[in-house]
Scaffold this motif. Structure first.
Motif, mmCIF file in Angstrom:
data_model
loop_
_atom_site.group_PDB
_atom_site.id
_atom_site.type_symbol
_atom_site.label_atom_id
_atom_site.label_comp_id
_atom_site.label_asym_id
_atom_site.label_seq_id
_atom_site.Cartn_x
_atom_site.Cartn_y
_atom_site.Cartn_z
ATOM 1 N N ASP A 173 -29.190 85.498 56.205
ATOM 2 C CA ASP A 173 -28.064 86.403 56.448
ATOM 3 C C ASP A 173 -27.026 86.380 55.326
ATOM 4 N N LEU A 174 -27.037 85.348 54.483
ATOM 5 C CA LEU A 174 -25.970 85.215 53.480
ATOM 6 C C LEU A 174 -26.187 86.149 52.296
ATOM 7 N N ASP A 175 -25.092 86.720 51.770
ATOM 8 C CA ASP A 175 -25.210 87.483 50.525
ATOM 9 C C ASP A 175 -25.219 86.499 49.346
ATOM 10 N N ASP A 176 -25.433 87.017 48.144
ATOM 11 C CA ASP A 176 -25.610 86.158 46.963
ATOM 12 C C ASP A 176 -24.436 85.196 46.776
ATOM 13 N N GLU A 177 -23.231 85.733 46.941
ATOM 14 C CA GLU A 177 -22.040 84.919 46.683
ATOM 15 C C GLU A 177 -21.925 83.785 47.696
ATOM 16 N N ALA A 178 -22.144 84.130 48.973
ATOM 17 C CA ALA A 178 -22.031 83.123 50.030
ATOM 18 C C ALA A 178 -23.125 82.061 49.889
ATOM 19 N N ARG A 179 -24.313 82.490 49.459
ATOM 20 C CA ARG A 179 -25.413 81.538 49.281
ATOM 21 C C ARG A 179 -25.117 80.602 48.103
ATOM 22 N N ALA A 180 -24.557 81.152 47.014
ATOM 23 C CA ALA A 180 -24.217 80.327 45.854
ATOM 24 C C ALA A 180 -23.152 79.294 46.233
ATOM 25 N N LEU A 181 -22.204 79.724 47.055
ATOM 26 C CA LEU A 181 -21.129 78.832 47.491
ATOM 27 C C LEU A 181 -21.691 77.697 48.354
ATOM 28 N N LEU A 182 -22.595 78.041 49.257
ATOM 29 C CA LEU A 182 -23.196 77.026 50.125
ATOM 30 C C LEU A 182 -24.062 76.063 49.305
ATOM 31 N N ALA A 183 -24.743 76.605 48.281
ATOM 32 C CA ALA A 183 -25.552 75.742 47.403
ATOM 33 C C ALA A 183 -24.651 74.726 46.703
ATOM 34 N N ARG A 184 -23.505 75.188 46.235
ATOM 35 C CA ARG A 184 -22.550 74.284 45.603
ATOM 36 C C ARG A 184 -22.096 73.196 46.581
ATOM 37 N N SER A 185 -21.864 73.614 47.849
ATOM 38 C CA SER A 185 -21.409 72.645 48.850
ATOM 39 C C SER A 185 -22.490 71.610 49.154
ATOM 40 N N LEU A 186 -23.743 72.048 49.242
ATOM 41 C CA LEU A 186 -24.830 71.085 49.490
ATOM 42 C C LEU A 186 -24.976 70.139 48.309
ATOM 43 N N PHE A 187 -24.842 70.684 47.096
ATOM 44 C CA PHE A 187 -24.872 69.789 45.940
ATOM 45 C C PHE A 187 -23.730 68.779 46.028
ATOM 46 N N SER A 188 -22.521 69.251 46.353
ATOM 47 C CA SER A 188 -21.350 68.363 46.412
ATOM 48 C C SER A 188 -21.538 67.277 47.462
ATOM 49 N N ALA A 189 -22.113 67.642 48.605
ATOM 50 C CA ALA A 189 -22.342 66.657 49.665
ATOM 51 C C ALA A 189 -23.338 65.601 49.190
ATOM 52 N N THR A 190 -24.403 66.049 48.541
ATOM 53 C CA THR A 190 -25.395 65.111 48.018
ATOM 54 C C THR A 190 -24.782 64.233 46.927
ATOM 55 N N HIS A 191 -24.019 64.871 46.044
ATOM 56 C CA HIS A 191 -23.358 64.113 44.981
ATOM 57 C C HIS A 191 -22.444 63.033 45.565
ATOM 58 N N LEU A 225 -35.109 67.932 46.563
ATOM 59 C CA LEU A 225 -34.142 68.149 45.488
ATOM 60 C C LEU A 225 -33.054 67.077 45.525
ATOM 61 N N ALA A 226 -32.594 66.742 46.727
ATOM 62 C CA ALA A 226 -31.531 65.732 46.857
ATOM 63 C C ALA A 226 -32.029 64.361 46.406
ATOM 64 N N VAL A 227 -33.259 64.025 46.786
ATOM 65 C CA VAL A 227 -33.810 62.719 46.391
ATOM 66 C C VAL A 227 -34.038 62.681 44.872
ATOM 67 N N THR A 228 -34.419 63.834 44.298
ATOM 68 C CA THR A 228 -34.592 63.912 42.841
ATOM 69 C C THR A 228 -33.257 63.651 42.137
ATOM 70 N N TYR A 229 -32.188 64.170 42.719
ATOM 71 C CA TYR A 229 -30.866 63.943 42.139
ATOM 72 C C TYR A 229 -30.504 62.456 42.189
#
Lengths: 217, 217
Positions: free
Chosen positions: A152-170, A100-104
């Motif tokens: 272990d993450l709930d939906d909110e925590a997983r969404a937040l981490l997804a945003r952070s991984l996107f931000s790091a890749t960006h 996904l990161a390489v696709t971005y």
């Protein structure tokens, strides 16, 4: 043609013209006068279908998000929608994150001006809620492998981490391609992104979460 | 006072005034006319000591880099210059990476306008080589823990990876604080950065490098 159909036609023609102008010259190339000339309407007619140029830019950016979504959806991932039936394991989830990161990265290289327009802050106000929701929807693709790596993450925590991984890749993509720094070549930048995202995937386990291993300030 | 001393005094006063203007209102608040009024010189006098406003902005940005360098140097790290004598292990190196990333977040929050000015591309041309060198010098702080985590890398590869880790952290900080997305609070963003940078540190080993584990395109 009814008035409403004519408005819709003008709207579409203006988005097409703005998309072409942005793709060719970036946001700064967007001028209402040029757009009116291209679509063959009066300057004032633009503002009968868009409140201002910001709203028109937002429509172009929405198309860019959809183009990116089609690009991601075409990438074969084990954890996402387009994958095979094999049960996703950690290795497959990490490969998905890297892919996904390489696709971005490739999207940014193939559509540089449209990609940059997504992040250029020419707009006077915050984008409306519907646009933010479109952006957030894209993070779902990152959430799928994350649910394997961090069950272990709930939906909110997983969404937040997804945003952070996107931000790091960006960050790696945008500073890596930055013409004001020393621009990295695509293979070099790609290898860097693979290294960092693979490390993130390997290091992301419930046991390693900072909640468990406290870091002092 | 000699002519040279007067020039130096004017130069310093203009940098001070520009720094204050940027800190208060960002780059867009910087106007030659206001600067001239603040330091009490003629408008044209600015251009006897700076070729253009870009050069003046660069001098302010250099001060910001130095301020950030002092901030990092004050952070106690095990692998960096300011550390204790204990031989650095992987755990200490990972803590250093996390601490440096959190320091960057705090710097961005404490000096928002000056920090943003470092990355705003109002400048017409690429910054000169001496400025790029100043930026790259800051990556040394990241290289120290990296040499513990990836002792296999040569100087060039380690410098490249340090730049990538900086870029990833910068991405999380800048999109996390972005007012056009949903801004994250400092504790939430800090925890995200800790999670991702700790994962990077844990996953970064010579054996896990993508050169060893090939990812298909």
């Amino acid at each position: 043609m009814t008035t409403e159909e004519r408005r819709e036609q003008l709207r579409g023609a203006l988005i097409d013209a703005a998309e072409t102008a942005i793709a060719e010259g970036g946001l700064s190339a967007l001028k209402a006068r040029d757009l009116a000339r291209t679509v063959g309407c009066a300057l004032g007619a633009i503002y009968t279908v868009f409140p201002d140029l910001d709203a028109l830019i937002l429509s172009v950016n929405l198309r860019t998000l959809h183009l990116f979504e089609r690009t991601i959806t075409a990438v074969r991932t084990a954890t996402g929608g387009g994958g095979e039936a094999a049960p996703p394991d950690r290795g497959a989830a990490i490969e998905d994150l890297v892919r996904l990161a390489v696709t971005y990265l490739r999207f940014a290289i193939e559509h540089p001006a449209r990609w940059r327009a997504l992040f250029q802050h020419r707009m006077a106000e915050m984008p409306p809620a519907w646009f933010l929701r479109e952006q957030v929807r894209l993070f779902r693709h990152i959430e799928a492998p994350l649910s394997v790596l961090r069950p272990d993450l709930d939906d909110e925590a997983r969404a937040l981490l997804a945003r952070s991984l996107f931000s790091a890749t960006h960050g790696m993509v945008s500073l890596g391609l930055d013409e004001k720094l020393m621009t990295l070549s695509e293979p070099v930048l790609r290898r860097q992104i693979e290294t960092v995202v693979m490390a993130i995937g390997l290091g992301l386990t419930p046991e390693n979460a900072p909640d468990h291993q406290e870091v002092r300030p």
